[in-house]
Write an enzyme that holds these catalytic residues in place. Structure first.
Site, PDB file in Angstrom:
ATOM      1  N   PRO A  39       0.819  -1.216   0.000  1.00  0.00           N
ATOM      2  CA  PRO A  39       0.000   0.000   0.000  1.00  0.00           C
ATOM      3  C   PRO A  39       0.852   1.264   0.000  1.00  0.00           C
ATOM      4  CG  PRO A  39      -0.796  -1.555   1.636  1.00  0.00           C
ATOM      5  CD  PRO A  39       0.518  -2.082   1.144  1.00  0.00           C
ATOM      6  N   ARG A  40       0.209   2.364  -0.352  1.00  0.00           N
ATOM      7  CA  ARG A  40       0.936   3.617  -0.521  1.00  0.00           C
ATOM      8  C   ARG A  40       1.621   4.074   0.758  1.00  0.00           C
ATOM      9  NH1 ARG A  40      -3.474   6.956  -4.255  1.00  0.00           N
ATOM     10  NH2 ARG A  40      -3.087   5.757  -6.152  1.00  0.00           N
ATOM     11  N   ASP A  41       0.947   3.924   1.887  1.00  0.00           N
ATOM     12  CA  ASP A  41       1.549   4.411   3.123  1.00  0.00           C
ATOM     13  C   ASP A  41       2.811   3.630   3.461  1.00  0.00           C
ATOM     14  OD1 ASP A  41      -0.045   2.146   3.623  1.00  0.00           O
ATOM     15  OD2 ASP A  41      -0.491   2.732   5.681  1.00  0.00           O
TER      16      ASP A  41
END
Length: 670
Positions: A336-338
């Site tokens: 995921p992006r985070d």
């Protein structure tokens, strides 16, 4: 105020269907007597305006751009998620729901997310019927690709221009209703306040950005779909005009704000190159399907690359650290992006950044060129192809998938990404926080709705890639048109809402007084001067890495910047003309209030989640100790703002989660 989410009872998979079966409706003959204002004409606002008008309501739509086609939704690149399972790889409504909740660190309202997953398949059918040119495979069927945080391919896309194509679909639907007279379109108009009559939202005050005229517009309900507030950081991937004003104005009139500090830091953006920049550029997450992220293993190589003594292509595979593949083998570069953003920051903070500022990592497509090239050589019966031929064949495949993105990168950086790896670094991109809404998408102001990125409900602490377009179109096409009828069914005999009332008088006077202050203030500093100062404080002390001391300092510094702004801001020109600096002044004034609330929210959250680390509780390299487990409560930070003056006391609101069957384990992507 006691908050009521109005989430229906029953099994989560049946909530939406049962709810639609029992809500009140408005007779088609009565809809023509009801007016609805829609503020914002991106994917959420545009689809809502078109659908409400199609149903028979009289719609007034407002856009500060010269056309709905200019909405920032046009900039979305990578794709839109939907649980179609066209690839036969195990996708389902439940899996899309689960991935979204998990990706948001279990901090979204689960009933809303399940509804989002349910209607996602309808969005694709709707857009195909509109003529949206989604990519197709060799056999002519709709194609899919993967995005971060999932183990299936569910993302539909139109090359690297998906947002543009979806927006043109919504725009065409709007144009049909404009031609029928069901939508009255107000381009180059900015909402500057909401008007509350007898406790209900009954209209707005808007400024004509061409003539400067202040206008009154009434309706039986107001829908805000004005996007996010990432530009509070000054540098972000948002369009320069993207702002928080519409959402902030309803907040100051009584609509609660939830999770303001949850900001998405996108991992694949073109790095900052100097203090003179006014925005940053996104490179689609879809590139992580074929690009591999790395930094040099050895500090000697890092310094040699920075000083120009070595090129990244000079390093062998053994000299490269593919750190996402190393840390998260199950997801690799598609975490995921985070997770990807924090990992990139950690490597750069440790000194391994590869550009002059030390704030960049590589996104390399060499492996994809070779993989696709060898595959194409077999398909074309080319025996013993040369390395050059393999590269040529592979490049053609990559160019077909991402060509416009590679071209954009080369124009900005002046480097050919087919010959040398791209450089990327995390940047502010999206805001998961926003106006608090219930299951109907209504705010705490009766008759005032908030949809798309402007609300808080669906993404928790982190949004998965390709889910923004999904939420915007779900809210506009398939959710709001149902739920707003339940409220408007009580207004079938109300008649037109008059604008010659004291409530409209007071709201217009407040707007006019503020505009007159700006153009008459004899300050010495530009609006951008204050916006840049705010952005630096936000990034340094309320960005990816946060601590209590820094957040307390940020609140004090933002307050000081705000006080200086009101004393010393200079706005050239007059109020009765097109005046971009005047527009900017109002938006930055709102950012200076929102920024303080943002920092206050972050201070109260003594946890690491989403893209944000509280330094006291997390380690960056190795196991993600700061990542939160699912709780038995859904936390939404909500703050009421007094009409004038400082924020009222903030409260931490806890809602009982409806869905209890998610496995209780630490969020992990290993």
């Amino acid at each position: 105020m006691a908050l009521d989410s109005k989430v229906p009872k029953g099994s989560i998979k049946d909530k939406w269907t049962d709810y639609k079966n029992h809500i009140d409706l408005v007779n088609p003959a009565n809809k023509r007597h009801i007016d609805v204002i829609v503020v914002g004409t991106g994917l959420a606002g545009g689809s809502a305006a078109a659908t409400l008008a199609e149903l028979g309501y009289n719609v007034k739509a407002f856009a500060y751009q010269d056309s709905p086609r200019r909405a920032h939704s046009i900039a979305a690149q990578g794709g839109i998620n939907a649980a179609k399972n066209y690839q036969g790889d195990g996708d389902s409504t439940y899996r899309l729901f689960y991935d979204t909740v998990k990706g948001g660190d279990y901090r979204s309202r689960e009933a809303n997310v399940y509804r989002l997953a349910e209607v996602s398949a309808n969005i694709i059918d709707q857009c195909v019927a509109q003529g949206v040119p989604f990519a197709r495979d060799y056999g002519g069927l709709l194609d899919n690709r993967s995005f971060g945080g999932v183990l299936v391919s569910r993302t539909f896309y139109a090359k690297g221009q998906t947002g543009q194509q979806l927006l043109l679909g919504a725009y065409s639907a709007m144009n049909r209703q404009i031609a029928r007279g069901k939508i009255e379109m107000f381009n180059r108009h900015e909402m500057l306040d909401v008007v509350i009559v007898d406790g209900k939202a009954r209209g707005i005050i808007a400024r004509n950005l061409i003539t400067g005229e202040i206008e009154r517009h009434s309706a039986h309900a107001v829908v805000v779909g004005s996007g996010g507030y990432g530009n509070v950081y000054f540098l972000s991937t948002n369009a320069m005009g993207s702002n928080a004003t519409a959402a902030w104005k309803i907040h100051k009139k009584g609509a609660y704000f939830a999770n303001p500090c949850y900001t998405q830091i996108h991992p694949t953006c073109i790095p900052r190159s100097g203090d003179y920049q006014s925005k940053l550029t996104l490179m689609s997450e879809s590139l992580r399907n074929d690009g591999r992220i790395w930094v040099p293993k050895n500090m000697e190589d890092v310094m040699a690359i920075r000083e120009g003594r070595k090129k990244p292509t000079d390093l062998s595979e053994d000299e490269r650290d593919y750190y996402l593949e190393r840390r998260y083998p199950a997801f690799g570069n598609l975490v995921p992006r985070d997770v990807a953003s924090r990992a990139a920051k950690e490597r750069c903070d440790a000194g391994y950044g590869v550009n002059a500022t030390g704030e960049a990592v590589y996104l390399d497509f060499a492996s994809a060129f070779e993989r696709y090239g060898r595959e194409q050589a077999k398909i074309h019966n080319i025996t013993n192809p040369s390395d050059e031929k393999i590269y040529e064949l592979g490049q053609a495949i990559v160019e077909a998938k991402y060509g416009n993105l590679f071209q954009m990168y080369e124009k900005i950086i002046d480097q050919n990404p087919y010959k040398t790896p791209m450089m990327i670094y995390p940047a502010v991109h999206y805001t998961m926080g926003g106006v608090w809404v219930d299951y109907n998408l209504m705010t705490t102001i009766p008759g005032c709705y908030c949809i798309g990125e402007a609300n808080f409900s669906d993404h928790g602490a982190n949004r998965l890639g390709a889910s923004a377009l999904m939420q915007g179109l779900a809210d506009g096409y398939f959710v709001l048109p149902y739920t707003i009828g339940d409220y408007l069914s009580d207004d079938i005999r109300t008649g037109k809402i008059p604008t010659d009332t004291k409530e409209f008088d007071e709201a217009e006077k407040e707007v006019s007084d503020r505009i007159n202050f700006f153009v008459n203030n004899k300050g010495t500093k530009s609006v951008d001067y204050f916006h840049k100062k705010l952005g630096k404080v936000m990034w340094d002390k309320a960005g990816m890495s946060r601590n209590a001391e820094g957040l307390i300092e940020a609140m004090a510094e933002i307050k000081a910047i705000r006080e200086e702004f009101w004393k010393d801001v200079s706005v050239p020109g007059t109020a009765d003309e097109m005046n971009p600096e005047l527009e900017k002044a109002g938006r930055v004034a709102d950012f200076l209030e929102l920024g303080e609330l943002f920092a206050k929210d972050a201070l109260m959250r003594e946890e690491s989640c989403g893209g944000h680390f509280r330094e006291e509780s997390a380690e960056l390299d190795g196991p993600q100790k700061g990542e939160a487990k699912r709780n038995d409560e859904d936390f939404a930070f909500v703050a009421a703002w007094e009409y004038k003056g400082e924020p009222a006391n903030a409260v931490l609101h806890k809602e009982e989660l409806e869905f209890k069957d998610i496995e209780l384990k630490q969020r992990s992507y290993k």
